[in-house]
Design a protein around this motif. Structure first.
Motif, PDB file in Angstrom:
ATOM      1  N   LYS A  51       0.841  -1.198   0.000  1.00  0.00           N
ATOM      2  CA  LYS A  51       0.000   0.000   0.000  1.00  0.00           C
ATOM      3  C   LYS A  51       0.875   1.246   0.000  1.00  0.00           C
ATOM      4  O   LYS A  51       2.080   1.182   0.271  1.00  0.00           O
ATOM      5  CB  LYS A  51      -0.903   0.020   1.240  1.00  0.00           C
ATOM      6  CG  LYS A  51      -0.133   0.031   2.563  1.00  0.00           C
ATOM      7  CD  LYS A  51      -1.057  -0.051   3.767  1.00  0.00           C
ATOM      8  CE  LYS A  51      -0.243  -0.080   5.076  1.00  0.00           C
ATOM      9  NZ  LYS A  51      -1.114  -0.125   6.269  1.00  0.00           N
ATOM     10  N   ILE A  52       0.259   2.366  -0.313  1.00  0.00           N
ATOM     11  CA  ILE A  52       0.929   3.659  -0.214  1.00  0.00           C
ATOM     12  C   ILE A  52      -0.081   4.679   0.289  1.00  0.00           C
ATOM     13  O   ILE A  52      -1.287   4.565   0.005  1.00  0.00           O
ATOM     14  CB  ILE A  52       1.531   4.103  -1.564  1.00  0.00           C
ATOM     15  CG1 ILE A  52       2.434   5.337  -1.371  1.00  0.00           C
ATOM     16  CG2 ILE A  52       0.439   4.376  -2.597  1.00  0.00           C
ATOM     17  CD1 ILE A  52       3.274   5.692  -2.575  1.00  0.00           C
ATOM     18  N   ASP A  53       0.392   5.640   1.044  1.00  0.00           N
ATOM     19  CA  ASP A  53      -0.521   6.662   1.554  1.00  0.00           C
ATOM     20  C   ASP A  53      -0.624   7.821   0.573  1.00  0.00           C
ATOM     21  O   ASP A  53       0.288   8.088  -0.209  1.00  0.00           O
ATOM     22  CB  ASP A  53      -0.078   7.153   2.934  1.00  0.00           C
ATOM     23  CG  ASP A  53       1.209   7.950   2.878  1.00  0.00           C
ATOM     24  OD1 ASP A  53       2.184   7.461   2.273  1.00  0.00           O
ATOM     25  OD2 ASP A  53       1.247   9.073   3.424  1.00  0.00           O
ATOM     26  N   VAL A  54      -1.755   8.501   0.625  1.00  0.00           N
ATOM     27  CA  VAL A  54      -2.035   9.593  -0.301  1.00  0.00           C
ATOM     28  C   VAL A  54      -1.008  10.712  -0.146  1.00  0.00           C
ATOM     29  O   VAL A  54      -0.572  11.325  -1.133  1.00  0.00           O
ATOM     30  CB  VAL A  54      -3.461  10.129  -0.092  1.00  0.00           C
ATOM     31  CG1 VAL A  54      -3.719  11.361  -0.958  1.00  0.00           C
ATOM     32  CG2 VAL A  54      -4.490   9.041  -0.405  1.00  0.00           C
ATOM     33  N   ASN A  55      -0.574  10.985   1.083  1.00  0.00           N
ATOM     34  CA  ASN A  55       0.397  12.065   1.312  1.00  0.00           C
ATOM     35  C   ASN A  55       1.710  11.803   0.574  1.00  0.00           C
ATOM     36  O   ASN A  55       2.302  12.714  -0.010  1.00  0.00           O
ATOM     37  CB  ASN A  55       0.669  12.233   2.809  1.00  0.00           C
ATOM     38  CG  ASN A  55      -0.482  12.899   3.534  1.00  0.00           C
ATOM     39  OD1 ASN A  55      -1.248  13.640   2.923  1.00  0.00           O
ATOM     40  ND2 ASN A  55      -0.622  12.630   4.822  1.00  0.00           N
ATOM     41  N   SER A  56       2.167  10.547   0.599  1.00  0.00           N
ATOM     42  CA  SER A  56       3.408  10.212  -0.109  1.00  0.00           C
ATOM     43  C   SER A  56       3.231  10.357  -1.609  1.00  0.00           C
ATOM     44  O   SER A  56       4.107  10.886  -2.311  1.00  0.00           O
ATOM     45  CB  SER A  56       3.833   8.774   0.221  1.00  0.00           C
ATOM     46  OG  SER A  56       4.242   8.660   1.561  1.00  0.00           O
ATOM     47  N   LEU A  57       2.100   9.895  -2.123  1.00  0.00           N
ATOM     48  CA  LEU A  57       1.821  10.003  -3.554  1.00  0.00           C
ATOM     49  C   LEU A  57       1.837  11.459  -4.011  1.00  0.00           C
ATOM     50  O   LEU A  57       2.452  11.806  -5.032  1.00  0.00           O
ATOM     51  CB  LEU A  57       0.464   9.362  -3.863  1.00  0.00           C
ATOM     52  CG  LEU A  57      -0.043   9.473  -5.304  1.00  0.00           C
ATOM     53  CD1 LEU A  57       0.886   8.745  -6.265  1.00  0.00           C
ATOM     54  CD2 LEU A  57      -1.467   8.934  -5.412  1.00  0.00           C
ATOM     55  N   LEU A  58       1.191  12.323  -3.234  1.00  0.00           N
ATOM     56  CA  LEU A  58       1.123  13.743  -3.622  1.00  0.00           C
ATOM     57  C   LEU A  58       2.469  14.442  -3.439  1.00  0.00           C
ATOM     58  O   LEU A  58       2.846  15.297  -4.253  1.00  0.00           O
ATOM     59  CB  LEU A  58       0.047  14.452  -2.814  1.00  0.00           C
ATOM     60  CG  LEU A  58      -1.392  13.989  -3.085  1.00  0.00           C
ATOM     61  CD1 LEU A  58      -2.384  14.777  -2.223  1.00  0.00           C
ATOM     62  CD2 LEU A  58      -1.755  14.129  -4.557  1.00  0.00           C
ATOM     63  N   LEU A  59       3.210  14.081  -2.376  1.00  0.00           N
ATOM     64  CA  LEU A  59       4.522  14.689  -2.169  1.00  0.00           C
ATOM     65  C   LEU A  59       5.456  14.353  -3.327  1.00  0.00           C
ATOM     66  O   LEU A  59       6.164  15.233  -3.843  1.00  0.00           O
ATOM     67  CB  LEU A  59       5.129  14.216  -0.846  1.00  0.00           C
ATOM     68  CG  LEU A  59       6.545  14.722  -0.538  1.00  0.00           C
ATOM     69  CD1 LEU A  59       6.586  16.247  -0.484  1.00  0.00           C
ATOM     70  CD2 LEU A  59       7.065  14.119   0.774  1.00  0.00           C
ATOM     71  N   SER A  60       5.447  13.098  -3.767  1.00  0.00           N
ATOM     72  CA  SER A  60       6.291  12.707  -4.901  1.00  0.00           C
ATOM     73  C   SER A  60       5.889  13.450  -6.166  1.00  0.00           C
ATOM     74  O   SER A  60       6.746  13.889  -6.945  1.00  0.00           O
ATOM     75  CB  SER A  60       6.190  11.198  -5.133  1.00  0.00           C
ATOM     76  OG  SER A  60       6.843  10.487  -4.117  1.00  0.00           O
ATOM     77  N   THR A  61       4.580  13.587  -6.376  1.00  0.00           N
ATOM     78  CA  THR A  61       4.100  14.302  -7.561  1.00  0.00           C
ATOM     79  C   THR A  61       4.539  15.760  -7.528  1.00  0.00           C
ATOM     80  O   THR A  61       5.004  16.306  -8.546  1.00  0.00           O
ATOM     81  CB  THR A  61       2.557  14.216  -7.641  1.00  0.00           C
ATOM     82  OG1 THR A  61       2.156  12.837  -7.599  1.00  0.00           O
ATOM     83  CG2 THR A  61       2.052  14.837  -8.926  1.00  0.00           C
ATOM     84  N   LYS A  62       4.406  16.396  -6.386  1.00  0.00           N
ATOM     85  CA  LYS A  62       4.804  17.806  -6.252  1.00  0.00           C
ATOM     86  C   LYS A  62       6.307  17.974  -6.471  1.00  0.00           C
ATOM     87  O   LYS A  62       6.758  18.913  -7.136  1.00  0.00           O
ATOM     88  CB  LYS A  62       4.410  18.323  -4.865  1.00  0.00           C
ATOM     89  CG  LYS A  62       2.916  18.436  -4.644  1.00  0.00           C
ATOM     90  CD  LYS A  62       2.584  18.698  -3.174  1.00  0.00           C
ATOM     91  CE  LYS A  62       1.086  18.693  -2.939  1.00  0.00           C
ATOM     92  NZ  LYS A  62       0.734  18.835  -1.504  1.00  0.00           N
ATOM     93  N   PHE A  63       7.078  17.039  -5.904  1.00  0.00           N
ATOM     94  CA  PHE A  63       8.533  17.121  -6.057  1.00  0.00           C
ATOM     95  C   PHE A  63       8.935  16.981  -7.523  1.00  0.00           C
ATOM     96  O   PHE A  63       9.721  17.783  -8.048  1.00  0.00           O
ATOM     97  CB  PHE A  63       9.210  16.034  -5.219  1.00  0.00           C
ATOM     98  CG  PHE A  63      10.690  15.930  -5.456  1.00  0.00           C
ATOM     99  CD1 PHE A  63      11.565  16.800  -4.838  1.00  0.00           C
ATOM    100  CD2 PHE A  63      11.201  14.966  -6.314  1.00  0.00           C
ATOM    101  CE1 PHE A  63      12.941  16.726  -5.067  1.00  0.00           C
ATOM    102  CE2 PHE A  63      12.561  14.881  -6.552  1.00  0.00           C
ATOM    103  CZ  PHE A  63      13.430  15.755  -5.925  1.00  0.00           C
ATOM    104  N   LEU A  64       8.387  15.975  -8.194  1.00  0.00           N
ATOM    105  CA  LEU A  64       8.767  15.711  -9.577  1.00  0.00           C
ATOM    106  C   LEU A  64       8.264  16.782 -10.534  1.00  0.00           C
ATOM    107  O   LEU A  64       8.884  17.032 -11.578  1.00  0.00           O
ATOM    108  CB  LEU A  64       8.250  14.334 -10.002  1.00  0.00           C
ATOM    109  CG  LEU A  64       8.905  13.147  -9.277  1.00  0.00           C
ATOM    110  CD1 LEU A  64       8.129  11.864  -9.544  1.00  0.00           C
ATOM    111  CD2 LEU A  64      10.357  12.982  -9.697  1.00  0.00           C
TER     112      LEU A  64
END
Length: 458
Positions: free
Chosen positions: A436-449
């Protein structure tokens, strides 16, 4: 456009980003056989509708790779985002709390095989291009997206195939791939993010052990090959390979300990790469057993028995046993080195032969300070209230990074995760039950990239 506006736009699109990840989890891309083509086509359709230049490349029957491109203000340098579409099997599906290919959401978590490894990265990388295109923002340098097949089986039908057939499509100066982004808490609330700069190589070795065999009613013989194999396994577990020094490993250890404990990293590194290593590991184990285990894995050759075969009938003492061991290598180590170490470990056990079943070398990228500083400053923009530091580390496993390093690219594994998560638990989720992955990690990675191509300074 300021990074604040970009971040706000990503937050406003969070439900769409989560929905995309859930959708691609539902594509069963278990490798073997992979069958990544339908998923590659789905991503192509999605990105093409946004006006992103995109193509699907087939590398075999049902094997699909998708490549997209955003032209930059300056095409003299290129940044490539790499990920893979295939996943490992979801064994023990009955133990999962959610169907492995459902993409179910429970609380802040998205469940499914590939959620962490690495369809979340596919999503973050795809949406970094989508959001920049949607907002009409041009990256500083040309940005390439490549999500490919077959990583879980060696990458030869994915990025390895593309590098051999169409290297110009993925030629880049810098590459971000999977492998890093875990956060470790240090003193005073500091957060140390690990960046994969080196990945160990791989060598499988078969050990054949011959005995005398005989009838099981008279078992008291030294010729039982199964018994000898047990001795060999015990010897391999207890064996400490010769100390092997590699500068990037020492630098990784130094930087991590400086961040974690505020200790002079050079002292810790000096102890670990000296005859004082057993004492240093014992002390570290009391402080954090997980770090101790990780350090032992990355500082030298590892030997792991993985397949054992012996015996044909319940009343016959076996005269032959075969053991396969999986070894992970540092730069400079090869199959000949591995075989010599295993022979040394098994010295005194009679009747054994060893052979290499194949290997590939470790790969690494030197630490590019300009690029590291760009990544760190981008992360600080997104996490202004946290003392964030990046530290290089050596990944005990391997990924597709080696193929692009062979083209001369500087490749780093980095997709920043939620710093409040337990990094040990995350490491166990990849390839595990209830991935699983949490939504916060998914969004943080998207924002960083999405932000990095605007703030990058290379």
């Amino acid at each position: 456009m300021s990074h604040h506006e970009l971040v706000k736009a990503i937050d406003e699109s969070s439900s769409e980003i989560v929905s995309f990840l859930r959708s691609i989890i539902r594509f069963n891309t278990v490798n073997p056989p992979g069958n990544e083509l339908p998923l590659a086509q789905y991503i192509y359709d999605y990105m093409s509708r946004e006006g992103v230049e995109c193509e699907v490349i087939e590398s075999g029957d049902g094997r699909g790779n998708v490549i997209a491109r955003l032209p930059g203000e300056d095409d003299s340098k290129r940044l490539l985002y790499l990920s893979h579409l295939d996943v490992v099997p979801a064994v023990n599906a009955s133990l999962w709390s959610h169907d492995p290919f459902s993409g179910d959401v429970e609380g802040d978590w998205i469940y499914g095989r590939g959620a962490l490894d690495c369809k979340s990265l596919v999503t973050a990388e795809a949406f970094s291009l989508i959001m920049l295109k949607r907002l009409g923002v041009k990256p500083k340098y040309t940005l390439i997206f490549a999500s490919t097949a077959d990583e879980e089986a060696g990458g030869w039908r994915g990025i390895g195939w593309i590098v051999s057939k169409f290297p110009e499509k993925v030629k880049a100066d810098y590459v971000i791939n999977e492998g890093g982004g875990l956060a470790v808490r240090g003193r005073g609330g500091r957060v140390i993010y690990l960046v994969d700069v080196c990945e160990k190589g791989y060598c499988n070795v078969k050990i054949r052990i011959s005995g005398k065999g005989g009838h099981s009613s008279t078992p008291y013989t030294n010729g039982n090959a199964l018994y000898l194999m047990g001795l060999a396994i015990k010897r391999l577990y207890e064996y400490n390979p010769p100390m092997y020094r590699f500068s990037l490993v020492e630098e990784s250890v130094k930087r991590v300990f400086e961040g974690l404990a505020g200790l002079p990293g050079s002292i810790v590194a000096r102890m670990l790469f000296s005859p004082l290593r057993p004492l240093a590991l014992k002390i570290i184990s009391r402080f954090n057993p997980n770090i101790n285990r990780f350090l032992k894995s990355l500082m030298g050759l590892t030997i792991a028995p993985t397949i054992a075969k012996s015996g044909e009938k319940e009343n016959v003492i076996p005269s032959l046993a075969e053991l396969v061991v999986n070894c992970r290598l540092l730069p400079g180590q090869d199959d000949k080195y591995v075989l010599s170490v295993i022979r040394d470990a098994l010295s005194g056990i009679s009747g054994f032969e060893v052979e290499s079943l194949g290997w590939f070398p470790a790969s690494y990228s030197d630490i590019d300070l300009k690029f590291f500083n760009s990544m760190e400053s981008t992360l600080k923009l997104l996490m202004p209230n946290i003392d964030v530091k990046l530290a290089p580390f050596v990944m005990p496993g391997s990924s597709d990074s080696r193929f692009l390093r062979s083209l001369g690219a500087k490749v780093y594994g980095f997709s920043p995760m939620n710093p409040n998560l337990n990094y040990v638990e995350l490491m166990n989720l990849a390839h595990g039950v209830n991935e699983k992955i949490d939504v916060n990690s998914l969004l943080l990675s998207t924002k960083f990239l999405a932000t990095l191509p605007l703030t990058i300074n290379i």
